[in-house]
Design a protein around this motif. Sequence first.
Motif, PDB file in Angstrom:
ATOM      1  N   VAL A 114     -35.914 -39.040 -45.845  1.00 44.97           N
ATOM      2  CA  VAL A 114     -36.506 -37.911 -45.121  1.00 44.97           C
ATOM      3  C   VAL A 114     -37.590 -37.289 -45.986  1.00 44.97           C
ATOM      4  O   VAL A 114     -37.338 -36.885 -47.126  1.00 44.97           O
ATOM      5  CB  VAL A 114     -35.440 -36.857 -44.769  1.00 44.97           C
ATOM      6  N   GLU A 115     -38.801 -37.233 -45.444  1.00 37.70           N
ATOM      7  CA  GLU A 115     -39.918 -36.670 -46.201  1.00 37.70           C
ATOM      8  C   GLU A 115     -39.713 -35.181 -46.411  1.00 37.70           C
ATOM      9  O   GLU A 115     -39.246 -34.474 -45.517  1.00 37.70           O
ATOM     10  CB  GLU A 115     -41.230 -36.910 -45.459  1.00 37.70           C
ATOM     11  N   PRO A 116     -40.046 -34.676 -47.585  1.00 38.59           N
ATOM     12  CA  PRO A 116     -39.902 -33.236 -47.838  1.00 38.59           C
ATOM     13  C   PRO A 116     -40.745 -32.407 -46.876  1.00 38.59           C
ATOM     14  O   PRO A 116     -41.736 -32.880 -46.312  1.00 38.59           O
ATOM     15  CB  PRO A 116     -40.403 -33.077 -49.280  1.00 38.59           C
ATOM     16  N   ARG A 117     -40.338 -31.169 -46.715  1.00 35.27           N
ATOM     17  CA  ARG A 117     -41.074 -30.270 -45.810  1.00 35.27           C
ATOM     18  C   ARG A 117     -42.507 -30.058 -46.280  1.00 35.27           C
ATOM     19  O   ARG A 117     -43.427 -29.978 -45.470  1.00 35.27           O
ATOM     20  CB  ARG A 117     -40.340 -28.927 -45.728  1.00 35.27           C
ATOM     21  N   LEU A 118     -42.708 -29.952 -47.581  1.00 35.88           N
ATOM     22  CA  LEU A 118     -44.038 -29.737 -48.143  1.00 35.88           C
ATOM     23  C   LEU A 118     -44.455 -30.971 -48.928  1.00 35.88           C
ATOM     24  O   LEU A 118     -43.718 -31.452 -49.790  1.00 35.88           O
ATOM     25  CB  LEU A 118     -44.048 -28.517 -49.064  1.00 35.88           C
ATOM     26  N   THR A 119     -45.640 -31.468 -48.619  1.00 39.45           N
ATOM     27  CA  THR A 119     -46.229 -32.565 -49.382  1.00 39.45           C
ATOM     28  C   THR A 119     -47.667 -32.201 -49.725  1.00 39.45           C
ATOM     29  O   THR A 119     -48.277 -31.356 -49.053  1.00 39.45           O
ATOM     30  CB  THR A 119     -46.232 -33.883 -48.585  1.00 39.45           C
ATOM     31  N   PHE A 120     -48.196 -32.832 -50.741  1.00 39.43           N
ATOM     32  CA  PHE A 120     -49.574 -32.532 -51.128  1.00 39.43           C
ATOM     33  C   PHE A 120     -50.536 -32.876 -49.988  1.00 39.43           C
ATOM     34  O   PHE A 120     -51.463 -32.109 -49.694  1.00 39.43           O
ATOM     35  CB  PHE A 120     -49.955 -33.284 -52.398  1.00 39.43           C
ATOM     36  N   ALA A 121     -50.316 -34.020 -49.343  1.00 41.92           N
ATOM     37  CA  ALA A 121     -51.196 -34.413 -48.242  1.00 41.92           C
ATOM     38  C   ALA A 121     -51.137 -33.403 -47.103  1.00 41.92           C
ATOM     39  O   ALA A 121     -52.166 -33.044 -46.518  1.00 41.92           O
ATOM     40  CB  ALA A 121     -50.815 -35.802 -47.737  1.00 41.92           C
TER      41      ALA A 121
END
Length: 269
Positions: A227-234
Amino acid sequence: MPDPVAEIARYFDHLGERAWIEQLVHTWGVPGVLRGISDLVMSGAPEPAHNALTLARDLGIRGTVDADMTSRVRAEMPALLFPALRQGLHASAYSVRAGVVYTIGKLSFDDQAQLLRDAFEYFLERDPLLLPRIVHELFWLLPAPEWSYVERLASAAHRLIRWSTLAAVEPFSFGPGTDAFGQQRRTYERLSTDACEPLAAESRHRLAALLRGSEADADAAGSPPLVEPRLTFAGIEIGFTNQRPAAADYTIEELDAFVEARIQRPRDR
C-alpha cells in the motif's frame, strides 16, 4: 514578413510539422532560428519559452527534420543556443527551469554537462523540485552514473532536499546485481529511518517494492499488496505545482509549508 521570434513562439500550432520547420529554417537560416529560440528562452515567459525549447529539441534530435538540417543546427547550437540555456537555468519561473534542464539532457551534448553540474551546486539548498530533474539528465549525459549526486541529496540538512532523493534515484533500477539496484537499495535503507516520518515511510515502501521485485516468487499467490503511503514526493510535487500559475517561482519555505499542511491534515475517512 513575420518576425521569426513570433513564429517560434507559436510553434505548438505546427508541432512536429517537418515542412513548416524546414521552411522556417530556409527563410531565416540556422543562426536566425537559434537566435529566435534563445531570445524566447531568455525572456522567461513560460508558454513562448516552452514552444522555443520544444522546437530546439525537434531540430537538434534526429527524426523530425532532414538529417542534414539537424547536423547543421547542432553544429551551431554550442555557440548560439547553449548560452541562452545557461541563462534559462536561472529563469524566475520554475516551469521554464525544468524545461531547460530537460532540453539540455535531450540534446545530449556531453560537453555541456557542466551546465547541469553548476546548476546542481546552485540549487542544492533551494530547489528540491528541480534537483531530481538535474540528476536524471546528468545520468544520460555523463559516461557513467555519479552516485555522489544522489548521496549529497540524501545527506542534505533540509527534509525536502532529502525527500527529493527518492525522485532522483527511482528511475535507475536495472535489476538485482547492478550498480543502480545497489544504489537504490542503499538509499532507501538510509532514508527509511529519516527523522521526517513521511519521507521514512515512502522510503520503506520503496525498499519493500524493490526487494519484492527482485525475488523470483514476487508474483506468487498470497503475496499481500503493498500500500503506497498517503504522502509521496511525486504526489507533493503534483499537488503543489498544479495550484500555481505556470509563471510562478517558489521558495523552499513555501513548499515546506505546503508539505507541513499535508502532514497535519487528518487522514481521509
